[in-house]
Write a protein that holds these residues in place. Structure first.
Motif, PDB file in Angstrom:
ATOM      1  N   GLU A  11       0.839  -1.190   0.000  1.00 46.50           N
ATOM      2  CA  GLU A  11       0.000   0.000   0.000  1.00 46.50           C
ATOM      3  C   GLU A  11       0.873   1.238   0.000  1.00 46.50           C
ATOM      4  O   GLU A  11       2.028   1.186   0.373  1.00 46.50           O
ATOM      5  CB  GLU A  11      -0.861   0.038   1.272  1.00 46.50           C
ATOM      6  N   GLU A  12       0.271   2.353  -0.400  1.00 46.28           N
ATOM      7  CA  GLU A  12       0.927   3.637  -0.253  1.00 46.28           C
ATOM      8  C   GLU A  12       0.145   4.403   0.784  1.00 46.28           C
ATOM      9  O   GLU A  12      -1.041   4.645   0.620  1.00 46.28           O
ATOM     10  CB  GLU A  12       0.915   4.401  -1.580  1.00 46.28           C
ATOM     11  N   LEU A  13       0.801   4.750   1.908  1.00 49.04           N
ATOM     12  CA  LEU A  13       0.108   5.425   2.997  1.00 49.04           C
ATOM     13  C   LEU A  13       0.633   6.839   3.201  1.00 49.04           C
ATOM     14  O   LEU A  13       1.843   7.033   3.264  1.00 49.04           O
ATOM     15  CB  LEU A  13       0.329   4.677   4.320  1.00 49.04           C
ATOM     16  N   PRO A  14      -0.262   7.814   3.333  1.00 46.54           N
ATOM     17  CA  PRO A  14       0.185   9.136   3.771  1.00 46.54           C
ATOM     18  C   PRO A  14       0.484   9.054   5.265  1.00 46.54           C
ATOM     19  O   PRO A  14      -0.373   8.685   6.056  1.00 46.54           O
ATOM     20  CB  PRO A  14      -1.015  10.049   3.512  1.00 46.54           C
ATOM     21  N   ARG A  40      -1.370   7.530  10.398  1.00 49.87           N
ATOM     22  CA  ARG A  40      -1.821   7.455   9.014  1.00 49.87           C
ATOM     23  C   ARG A  40      -3.255   7.937   8.950  1.00 49.87           C
ATOM     24  O   ARG A  40      -4.038   7.775   9.890  1.00 49.87           O
ATOM     25  CB  ARG A  40      -1.694   6.049   8.453  1.00 49.87           C
ATOM     26  N   ARG A  41      -3.586   8.559   7.850  1.00 51.87           N
ATOM     27  CA  ARG A  41      -4.942   9.075   7.649  1.00 51.87           C
ATOM     28  C   ARG A  41      -5.825   7.918   7.201  1.00 51.87           C
ATOM     29  O   ARG A  41      -5.483   7.216   6.257  1.00 51.87           O
ATOM     30  CB  ARG A  41      -4.929  10.184   6.608  1.00 51.87           C
ATOM     31  N   VAL A  42      -6.938   7.698   7.904  1.00 52.72           N
ATOM     32  CA  VAL A  42      -7.857   6.613   7.541  1.00 52.72           C
ATOM     33  C   VAL A  42      -9.203   7.135   7.059  1.00 52.72           C
ATOM     34  O   VAL A  42     -10.007   6.397   6.561  1.00 52.72           O
ATOM     35  CB  VAL A  42      -8.058   5.609   8.710  1.00 52.72           C
ATOM     36  N   GLY A  43      -9.411   8.397   7.207  1.00 46.12           N
ATOM     37  CA  GLY A  43     -10.636   9.023   6.739  1.00 46.12           C
ATOM     38  C   GLY A  43     -10.349  10.493   6.534  1.00 46.12           C
ATOM     39  O   GLY A  43      -9.229  10.958   6.745  1.00 46.12           O
ATOM     40  N   LYS A  44     -11.354  11.222   6.134  1.00 50.63           N
ATOM     41  CA  LYS A  44     -11.152  12.644   5.861  1.00 50.63           C
ATOM     42  C   LYS A  44     -10.562  13.361   7.071  1.00 50.63           C
ATOM     43  O   LYS A  44      -9.624  14.129   6.942  1.00 50.63           O
ATOM     44  CB  LYS A  44     -12.477  13.264   5.438  1.00 50.63           C
ATOM     45  N   ASP A  45     -11.092  13.099   8.252  1.00 52.14           N
ATOM     46  CA  ASP A  45     -10.617  13.776   9.459  1.00 52.14           C
ATOM     47  C   ASP A  45     -10.189  12.805  10.546  1.00 52.14           C
ATOM     48  O   ASP A  45     -10.225  13.145  11.723  1.00 52.14           O
ATOM     49  CB  ASP A  45     -11.727  14.690  10.009  1.00 52.14           C
ATOM     50  N   LYS A  77       3.941   9.973   1.220  1.00 54.57           N
ATOM     51  CA  LYS A  77       3.207   8.801   0.733  1.00 54.57           C
ATOM     52  C   LYS A  77       4.207   7.674   0.623  1.00 54.57           C
ATOM     53  O   LYS A  77       4.933   7.561  -0.359  1.00 54.57           O
ATOM     54  CB  LYS A  77       2.536   9.090  -0.600  1.00 54.57           C
ATOM     55  N   LEU A  78       4.239   6.863   1.651  1.00 55.10           N
ATOM     56  CA  LEU A  78       5.245   5.824   1.785  1.00 55.10           C
ATOM     57  C   LEU A  78       4.683   4.473   1.374  1.00 55.10           C
ATOM     58  O   LEU A  78       3.583   4.099   1.779  1.00 55.10           O
ATOM     59  CB  LEU A  78       5.710   5.788   3.241  1.00 55.10           C
TER      60      LEU A  78
END
Length: 143
Positions: A11-14, A40-45, A77-78
């Motif tokens: 995956e590419e994760l922010p 890591r961001r999992v939703g908008k907020d 974005k790793l």
């Protein structure tokens, strides 16, 4: 063919790094690793804490050698590979690599953002490499 023979998805994760939890003494012959806690961001907020295992070779730079706190804020974005075999609670991640006489929340190097976190929350584990980190840094953008 069963699911256990399939390689894990990449995956590419922010990500936003919170701090190193464990840095193994390096060897000059084998791959080495460091363990970090990141967001890591999992939703908008919504943000989620994760355990990130950074693997590198003796001639590659440790992730802890980058001054991540003094970089301009950026979305990295790793490229990572999920590894459920190393999932563990935040308390276990910290306690297994710190002074056992201290409660996990009092570990002196613990980033302030983690001191108030739920120590029983299970952190999903992801693995990444020095090569993938270099690629992510070269393509990341300031926020």
């Amino acid at each position: 063919m069963d699911a256990s023979s399939n390689p894990p998805a990449v995956e590419e994760l922010p990500l936003g790094f919170l701090g190193v939890v464990f840095a193994a003494p390096g060897t000059s012959f084998f791959s080495n690793f460091e363990v970090f806690v990141a967001r890591r961001r999992v939703g908008k907020d919504q943000l989620q804490l994760i355990k990130l295992v950074y693997e590198f070779l003796p001639y590659q730079r440790r992730l802890s050698e980058y001054d991540l706190n003094n970089l301009p804020p950026r979305v990295i974005k790793l490229r990572v590979t999920p590894d459920p075999s190393c999932d563990e609670s935040l308390g276990q991640v910290i306690q297994s690599h710190t002074d056992p006489a201290l409660p996990a929340t009092q570990y002196p190097k613990l980033p302030a953002a983690l001191r108030s976190a739920d120590m029983n929350a299970v952190l999903p584990c992801y693995r990444t490499t020095a090569d993938d980190f270099q690629k992510a840094m070269s393509t990341s953008r300031p926020q």
